[in-house]
Design a protein around this motif. Structure first.
Motif, PDB file in Angstrom:
ATOM      1  N   LYS A   1      41.708 -62.733  85.816  1.00 49.92           N
ATOM      2  CA  LYS A   1      40.962 -63.320  86.932  1.00 49.92           C
ATOM      3  C   LYS A   1      39.460 -63.121  86.777  1.00 49.92           C
ATOM      4  N   GLY A   2      39.042 -61.930  86.331  1.00 51.14           N
ATOM      5  CA  GLY A   2      37.609 -61.675  86.243  1.00 51.14           C
ATOM      6  C   GLY A   2      37.320 -60.382  85.515  1.00 51.14           C
ATOM      7  N   THR A   3      36.107 -59.884  85.712  1.00 50.88           N
ATOM      8  CA  THR A   3      35.683 -58.646  85.064  1.00 50.88           C
ATOM      9  C   THR A   3      35.178 -57.664  86.116  1.00 50.88           C
ATOM     10  N   ASN A   4      35.127 -56.403  85.764  1.00 49.89           N
ATOM     11  CA  ASN A   4      34.574 -55.374  86.661  1.00 49.89           C
ATOM     12  C   ASN A   4      33.093 -55.210  86.352  1.00 49.89           C
ATOM     13  N   MET A   5      32.250 -55.782  87.198  1.00 45.70           N
ATOM     14  CA  MET A   5      30.816 -55.842  86.937  1.00 45.70           C
ATOM     15  C   MET A   5      30.179 -54.455  86.802  1.00 45.70           C
TER      16      MET A   5
ATOM     17  N   GLU B   1      31.460 -50.924  72.047  1.00 43.82           N
ATOM     18  CA  GLU B   1      32.022 -50.075  73.100  1.00 43.82           C
ATOM     19  C   GLU B   1      32.267 -50.877  74.374  1.00 43.82           C
ATOM     20  N   LEU B   2      31.354 -51.810  74.671  1.00 44.27           N
ATOM     21  CA  LEU B   2      31.514 -52.643  75.859  1.00 44.27           C
ATOM     22  C   LEU B   2      32.737 -53.548  75.734  1.00 44.27           C
ATOM     23  N   GLN B   3      32.949 -54.118  74.563  1.00 46.78           N
ATOM     24  CA  GLN B   3      34.128 -54.971  74.324  1.00 46.78           C
ATOM     25  C   GLN B   3      35.413 -54.190  74.544  1.00 46.78           C
ATOM     26  N   GLU B   4      35.456 -52.973  74.040  1.00 50.62           N
ATOM     27  CA  GLU B   4      36.644 -52.132  74.208  1.00 50.62           C
ATOM     28  C   GLU B   4      36.833 -51.736  75.667  1.00 50.62           C
ATOM     29  N   ARG B   5      35.733 -51.467  76.341  1.00 49.03           N
ATOM     30  CA  ARG B   5      35.801 -51.033  77.736  1.00 49.03           C
ATOM     31  C   ARG B   5      36.271 -52.163  78.652  1.00 49.03           C
ATOM     32  N   LEU B   6      35.843 -53.387  78.358  1.00 45.62           N
ATOM     33  CA  LEU B   6      36.225 -54.542  79.167  1.00 45.62           C
ATOM     34  C   LEU B   6      37.621 -55.042  78.833  1.00 45.62           C
TER      35      LEU B   6
ATOM     36  N   GLN C   1      38.450 -57.083  76.470  1.00 46.53           N
ATOM     37  CA  GLN C   1      38.387 -58.499  76.113  1.00 46.53           C
ATOM     38  C   GLN C   1      38.151 -58.592  74.607  1.00 46.53           C
ATOM     39  N   LYS C   2      38.173 -59.805  74.076  1.00 45.55           N
ATOM     40  CA  LYS C   2      38.065 -59.963  72.623  1.00 45.55           C
ATOM     41  C   LYS C   2      36.626 -59.882  72.126  1.00 45.55           C
ATOM     42  N   ASP C   3      35.641 -59.985  73.035  1.00 45.85           N
ATOM     43  CA  ASP C   3      34.246 -59.975  72.601  1.00 45.85           C
ATOM     44  C   ASP C   3      33.335 -59.418  73.693  1.00 45.85           C
ATOM     45  N   ALA C   4      32.093 -59.192  73.319  1.00 52.03           N
ATOM     46  CA  ALA C   4      31.063 -58.770  74.273  1.00 52.03           C
ATOM     47  C   ALA C   4      29.709 -59.167  73.704  1.00 52.03           C
ATOM     48  N   GLU C   5      28.751 -59.337  74.602  1.00 53.81           N
ATOM     49  CA  GLU C   5      27.403 -59.791  74.209  1.00 53.81           C
ATOM     50  C   GLU C   5      26.363 -59.012  74.994  1.00 53.81           C
ATOM     51  N   LEU C   6      25.288 -58.660  74.299  1.00 47.93           N
ATOM     52  CA  LEU C   6      24.181 -57.920  74.913  1.00 47.93           C
ATOM     53  C   LEU C   6      22.866 -58.523  74.445  1.00 47.93           C
ATOM     54  N   THR C   7      22.000 -58.868  75.378  1.00 52.43           N
ATOM     55  CA  THR C   7      20.657 -59.345  75.070  1.00 52.43           C
ATOM     56  C   THR C   7      19.654 -58.494  75.838  1.00 52.43           C
ATOM     57  N   VAL C   8      18.573 -58.093  75.156  1.00 54.76           N
ATOM     58  CA  VAL C   8      17.501 -57.356  75.829  1.00 54.76           C
ATOM     59  C   VAL C   8      16.167 -57.959  75.405  1.00 54.76           C
ATOM     60  N   GLU C   9      15.308 -58.190  76.369  1.00 53.79           N
ATOM     61  CA  GLU C   9      13.952 -58.680  76.139  1.00 53.79           C
ATOM     62  C   GLU C   9      12.974 -57.599  76.569  1.00 53.79           C
ATOM     63  N   PHE C  10      11.877 -57.450  75.818  1.00 44.97           N
ATOM     64  CA  PHE C  10      10.934 -56.379  76.131  1.00 44.97           C
ATOM     65  C   PHE C  10       9.569 -56.695  75.527  1.00 44.97           C
ATOM     66  N   PRO C  11       8.489 -56.163  76.114  1.00 48.64           N
ATOM     67  CA  PRO C  11       7.165 -56.273  75.489  1.00 48.64           C
ATOM     68  C   PRO C  11       7.031 -55.219  74.398  1.00 48.64           C
ATOM     69  N   TRP C  12       6.552 -55.648  73.235  1.00 50.33           N
ATOM     70  CA  TRP C  12       6.322 -54.729  72.120  1.00 50.33           C
ATOM     71  C   TRP C  12       4.822 -54.646  71.863  1.00 50.33           C
ATOM     72  N   PHE C  13       4.278 -53.439  71.878  1.00 54.69           N
ATOM     73  CA  PHE C  13       2.848 -53.219  71.688  1.00 54.69           C
ATOM     74  C   PHE C  13       2.579 -52.737  70.264  1.00 54.69           C
ATOM     75  N   PHE C  14       1.460 -53.182  69.723  1.00 56.69           N
ATOM     76  CA  PHE C  14       1.076 -52.734  68.382  1.00 56.69           C
ATOM     77  C   PHE C  14      -0.445 -52.649  68.299  1.00 56.69           C
ATOM     78  N   GLU C  15      -0.909 -51.610  67.600  1.00 58.49           N
ATOM     79  CA  GLU C  15      -2.346 -51.391  67.466  1.00 58.49           C
ATOM     80  C   GLU C  15      -2.938 -52.356  66.453  1.00 58.49           C
ATOM     81  N   ARG C  16      -4.102 -52.906  66.785  1.00 55.06           N
ATOM     82  CA  ARG C  16      -4.776 -53.846  65.895  1.00 55.06           C
ATOM     83  C   ARG C  16      -6.234 -53.415  65.733  1.00 55.06           C
TER      84      ARG C  16
END
Length: 307
Positions: free
Chosen positions: A91-95, A123-128, A130-145
């Motif tokens: 039916k669904g997933t445990n959010m 680990e998330l796939q095993e915990r859910l 289900q046959k698969d899992a997906e993770l996306t993370v966006e972030f600012p990356w700083f670098f000295e110039r």
């Protein structure tokens, strides 16, 4: 003119709440113990269709970003997306499982690199369950110039992202990318004008599919991608420029004119030569200084299809 007023006599806090609509608790008939509560999401029936993805998005959480360019360890905020497919019989997933696991990794010090992301997704796939899992993370990356002549240093940044998918049969699919800011000088303007040439700020967007065995603890993909964008531009963007630096940058731009078409082809050439890159997408958008419109160009190439 100051007017005197009498001191207010307020009702109790409980009475104030009632005044604004609060009511007494009703009877409690349903169980409070988790073991006695029905779990609707774990219901097993024929629910008509399999779901491509179900999960949560727009999750903000503190992370640590390792970098081969100073500053080497950056504490910042990651924007997360978590999902998995759902079978027709589920039916669904445990959010809550998504954020529970995120908190567990945070307690260990969530260093956002490819080995950790792969471990998290499996680990998330095993915990859910289900046959698969997906993770996306966006972030600012700083670098000295550093400025090219005076070496005065400042901090630049690029928007970066990582996407890891794990399938219990097919294994990992790893994508990374970033948006880089550059300077481009118009070759046509330089060619037809008696002197000077107009330039633009360019936005180079790069996304690559990495070899699943690639380990960014040994090679920093962020540094590679920013170099691919900046080294092929007319000039780099600098946070600090004194007059001798500005002279060098403007002359360098004049000596290296670039159309958007030139940019995506040159950046793609660098990516093609990187062994760990299996597929790449490059897009350049130039914010024109003498037009209201932008100029765009893009390339998508899959090295895995080569014979």
């Amino acid at each position: 003119m100051n007017e005197t007023q009498s001191k207010k006599s307020l009702p109790s806090k409980n009475e104030r709440h009632k005044l604004f609509g609060s009511v007494e608790p009703g009877p409690r008939t349903k169980p409070q113990e988790k073991s006695k509560m029905p779990d609707l999401q774990n219901t097993k029936k024929d629910f008509l269709f399999e779901l491509d993805a179900v999960g949560i998005s727009n999750v903000k959480h503190p992370i640590v970003v390792p970098s081969s360019i100073k500053p080497q360890n950056q504490t910042t905020i990651g924007h997360f997306y978590f999902a998995s497919s759902i079978s027709q019989e589920s039916k669904g997933t445990n959010m809550s499982r998504f954020t529970q696991q995120l908190q567990a990794y945070y307690k260990k010090g969530f260093k956002v690199n490819i080995p950790t992301m792969k471990e998290f997704t499996k680990e998330l796939q095993e915990r859910l369950k289900q046959k698969d899992a997906e993770l996306t993370v966006e972030f600012p990356w700083f670098f000295e110039r550093e400025a090219p002549y005076t070496t005065e240093a400042g901090m630049n940044h690029a928007d970066a992202w990582m996407k890891v998918m794990y399938h219990c049969e097919d294994g990992y699919d790893v994508k990374v990318g970033l948006n880089a800011k550059i300077t481009t000088l118009c070759p046509c303007s330089k060619e037809i004008s008696e002197y000077s040439a107009h330039n633009q700020r360019g936005n180079v967007m790069i996304e690559v599919t990495l070899d699943p065995s690639f380990n960014d603890e040994e090679i920093d993909w962020k540094a590679l991608l920013i170099e691919a964008a900046e080294s092929n531009a007319s000039a780099r963007i600098h946070p600090v420029l004194k007059r001798p630096d500005e002279k060098m940058v403007t002359e360098q731009a004049y000596e290296n004119p670039r159309f958007v078409e030139d940019m995506v082809r040159l950046v793609s050439s660098d990516l093609y030569e990187m062994d760990m890159v299996q597929k790449f997408h490059v897009k350049c958008i130039n914010e024109e200084s003498i037009h209201l419109h932008d100029a765009i160009a893009s390339i998508t190439y899959d090295k895995r299809k080569e014979q």
